[in-house]
Design an enzyme around this catalytic site. Structure first.
Site, PDB file in Angstrom:
ATOM      1  N   LYS A  33       0.883  -1.168   0.000  1.00  0.00           N
ATOM      2  CA  LYS A  33       0.000   0.000   0.000  1.00  0.00           C
ATOM      3  C   LYS A  33       0.919   1.214   0.000  1.00  0.00           C
ATOM      4  O   LYS A  33       1.510   1.561   1.029  1.00  0.00           O
ATOM      5  CB  LYS A  33      -0.877  -0.008   1.261  1.00  0.00           C
ATOM      6  CG  LYS A  33      -1.791   1.204   1.401  1.00  0.00           C
ATOM      7  CD  LYS A  33      -3.068   1.036   0.611  1.00  0.00           C
ATOM      8  CE  LYS A  33      -4.040   2.180   0.902  1.00  0.00           C
ATOM      9  NZ  LYS A  33      -5.322   1.972   0.227  1.00  0.00           N
ATOM     10  N   GLU A 100      -2.119  -1.764  -3.842  1.00  0.00           N
ATOM     11  CA  GLU A 100      -3.459  -1.191  -3.676  1.00  0.00           C
ATOM     12  C   GLU A 100      -3.401   0.325  -3.607  1.00  0.00           C
ATOM     13  O   GLU A 100      -2.677   0.892  -2.790  1.00  0.00           O
ATOM     14  CB  GLU A 100      -4.121  -1.734  -2.408  1.00  0.00           C
ATOM     15  CG  GLU A 100      -5.546  -1.236  -2.236  1.00  0.00           C
ATOM     16  CD  GLU A 100      -6.223  -1.761  -0.982  1.00  0.00           C
ATOM     17  OE1 GLU A 100      -7.348  -1.294  -0.698  1.00  0.00           O
ATOM     18  OE2 GLU A 100      -5.636  -2.613  -0.284  1.00  0.00           O
ATOM     19  N   GLY A 101      -4.176   0.977  -4.470  1.00  0.00           N
ATOM     20  CA  GLY A 101      -4.279   2.425  -4.431  1.00  0.00           C
ATOM     21  C   GLY A 101      -5.172   2.883  -3.290  1.00  0.00           C
ATOM     22  O   GLY A 101      -5.590   2.095  -2.435  1.00  0.00           O
TER      23      GLY A 101
END
Length: 209
Positions: A33, A100-101
């Site tokens: 992340k 993951e954005g």
């Protein structure tokens, strides 16, 4: 070459982290992340480790851990930080990597840079996570258009929620993107139930070939 995927959503709280946990576990991947905005209620990395039953060693450290749960550009500004494009370099991982954005594809990283721009810079295949609820056609097609206009490679779309055949087919037909599968809402969300649901509703070959 090990597969690398970026996970984005059509909105915030759409189910990106649940899908990311399932995919990370299924691939035996590492997870990253880049920007975590909001720490008080737990982080997405912690969610991935818990839901995926993933070895913490495969959870790569966030590049930025921002206190306020808001758009990263705002959260960073409150701490006197400006996140630059060159600050977010994809880390090396042993094997597959799931990234993951934050929120949706057009969430600002800084006042001039959107996550979609970052994805274009990385040139990695993106998986869009979308709800099956009312409004998903519009949100999904806008996300597809925003990514495609920047030349972002779209690997496909994964749905979250109750089956909605017409909406799912309409999005994939008009958006010209592969339908990867759909995760149903689980009464009990555990590593085992998530693993079983992913296995039942997705073909792992779509992520390994």
């Amino acid at each position: 070459m090990s597969r690398q995927f970026v996970i984005t959503g059509t909105d915030t709280d759409i189910g990106k982290s649940v899908f990311a946990a399932a995919l990370t576990a299924a691939l035996g991947a590492s997870y990253w992340k880049p920007v975590q905005a909001g720490l008080a209620d737990g982080t997405d990395s912690e969610t991935i480790a818990r839901l995926g039953g993933i070895d913490p060693a495969r959870i790569l450290p966030e590049r930025y851990r921002l206190k306020i749960p808001a758009s990263p550009h705002f959260s960073a500004a409150q701490e006197g930080i400006v996140i630059g494009l060159d600050d977010l370099v994809v880390p090396q991982a042993d094997g597959p990597l799931v990234i993951e954005g934050a929120g949706g594809a057009l969430v600002p990283v800084n006042p001039e840079l959107l996550f979609a721009d970052l994805f274009a810079h990385w040139a990695l295949p993106v998986i869009i996570v979308a709800s099956t609820s009312l409004g998903t056609i519009n949100h999904s097609l806008l996300t597809i258009e925003a990514l495609r206009s920047r030349g972002v490679p779209i690997h496909g779309i994964a749905f979250i929620g109750d089956e909605n055949v017409d909406s799912e087919q309409t999005i994939c037909r008009i958006g010209a993107v592969p339908h990867l599968g759909r995760l149903p809402i689980l009464d009990e969300l555990t590593p085992a139930s998530l693993r079983d649901a992913f296995s039942a509703h997705f073909d792992i070959g779509d992520f390994t070939s």
